[in-house]
Design an enzyme around this catalytic site. Structure first.
Site, PDB file in Angstrom:
ATOM      1  CB  VAL A 287      -0.922   0.008   1.235  1.00  0.00           C
ATOM      2  CG1 VAL A 287      -1.778   1.281   1.252  1.00  0.00           C
ATOM      3  CG2 VAL A 287      -1.816  -1.232   1.238  1.00  0.00           C
ATOM      4  N   PRO A 288       1.175   1.791  -1.181  1.00  0.00           N
ATOM      5  CG  PRO A 288       1.092   2.513  -3.402  1.00  0.00           C
ATOM      6  CD  PRO A 288       0.373   1.643  -2.406  1.00  0.00           C
ATOM      7  CB  CYS A 289       1.935   5.315   2.650  1.00  0.00           C
ATOM      8  SG  CYS A 289       3.196   4.346   3.474  1.00  0.00           S
ATOM      9  CG  HIS A 290       6.574   4.559  -1.418  1.00  0.00           C
ATOM     10  ND1 HIS A 290       5.946   3.347  -1.184  1.00  0.00           N
ATOM     11  CD2 HIS A 290       6.860   4.571  -2.744  1.00  0.00           C
ATOM     12  CE1 HIS A 290       5.878   2.666  -2.323  1.00  0.00           C
ATOM     13  NE2 HIS A 290       6.413   3.390  -3.287  1.00  0.00           N
TER      14      HIS A 290
END
Lengths: 199, 151
Positions: free
Chosen positions: A166-169
């Protein structure tokens, strides 16, 4: 005089070790494993991946310490937490491919149970951000249905239990700052660099 | 906080296996070990007290050993693999047979005290008796072993 006692104590040294892999196989066959986990090496440090029958529930930066992550899973998901790496083969394979630059999209079931309410909406919206693109906190708040909640969005992303997948970056500050990242800003920079999003 | 079950496996599987090797004999110990941990895993979410998880596991192991004996009567010395006597690292099969010939209380008490290396208080907790009764069972068991087993 003491011979019997000594011999009994010696017995404990000669007993063959229990067959733990067989135990875990049977536990899985009997559906007694609620959380299966494995540790995974990565360019951003050691990770702990954990799955329930519903899907990936946690991917954590451990920095070599897994106790806190496992205790949190025990408390918040189920105490039946078992190290069963084969259950995470697909997760490990897809992570390897991602870090080798051969995968731009994770094809994994996600168990969202560690998030709720607005935070879950934020994280679900985050899961749809394409590889290599960036959104601001405000963008992601808008996608989750409340443009004014960019601070809450930041908090939700900070509580993300499944970073990388879950690419919160990919969520950054308006105006060009990278914003924060659980596990350290260097990791965020590395991931965005890997995806070619920094140029 | 209830520890993740993996920690029970990491910390206590050796002790449970050792107890069972003495209680039902080495050839049968692995099956009883598997049954013990499967039963523990099934019951774990409902377990209330977590202050003595090793004792809890050994209590289940003792019950599995009792079930095993009920089903198969006794460990017959014939089911114990031949172990060369001259090897000092190996256990004399006659001792295993002698332990198997003890009444269940004495056998469990002796195994918990000497093979699993627990103090009398813990032996008593697992067996649901007083420390004095545990001490008595151990002493009687050792006395009988001295009578029937000659190295």
């Amino acid at each position: 005089m003491k011979k019997v006692e000594e011999e009994l104590k010696k017995m404990s040294l000669t007993v063959t070790a229990p067959d733990v892999p067989a135990l875990i196989e049977r536990a899985m066959a009997e559906n007694l494993v609620d959380v299966a986990y494995a540790t995974v090496d990565s360019p951003v440090g050691p990770l702990l991946a954990a799955s329930t029958p519903k899907g990936l529930v946690t991917l954590a930066y451990t920095e070599g310490r897994t106790d806190d992550v496992l205790e949190r899973l025990s408390e918040r998901v189920s105490p039946r937490v078992i190290e069963a790496p084969e259950r995470l083969d697909d997760v490990r394979k897809q992570l390897d491919e991602y870090f080798e630059g051969r995968r731009t999209n994770f094809d994994l079931d996600i168990d969202w149970q560690l998030s709720s309410g607005f935070a879950r909406k934020i994280l679900r919206a985050t899961a749809r951000i394409p590889y290599g693109s960036l959104l601001t906190y405000r963008d992601i708040a808008r996608k989750a249905g409340n443009e004014k909640a960019s601070r809450a969005a930041g908090n939700a992303l900070g509580s993300n239990s499944i970073p990388i997948v879950v690419p919160c970056h990919r969520v950054v500050r308006t105006g060009g700052g990278l914003g924060g990242y659980t596990g350290g800003l260097a990791k965020k920079e590395f991931l965005l660099g890997l995806e070619g999003a920094l140029s | 906080m209830k520890p993740p079950f993996q920690r029970l496996i990491d910390d206590h599987s050796g002790a449970v296996k050792r107890f069972l090797a003495a209680a039902v004999g080495p050839p049968e110990a692995e099956d009883c070990f598997q049954d013990t941990f499967i039963a523990a895993l099934a019951a774990y979410p409902r377990l209330q007290r977590t202050d003595n998880l090793k004792g809890w596991l050994l209590t289940i192991a003792r019950n599995k050993a009792i079930d095993h004996f009920r089903a198969t009567k006794k460990v017959s010395p014939g089911t114990i693999p031949e172990i060369p006597h001259e090897d000092p690292e190996m256990i004399d099969p006659a001792l295993i047979a002698a332990v198997a010939s003890l009444p269940e209380k004495q056998r469990s008490a002796v195994a918990l005290r000497y093979v699993t290396d627990l103090p009398f208080k813990d032996v008593a907790d697992i067996m649901g008796c007083s420390p004095e009764a545990a001490r008595r069972s151990v002493h009687e068991g050792i006395k009988k072993l001295r009578e029937v087993w000659e190295p």
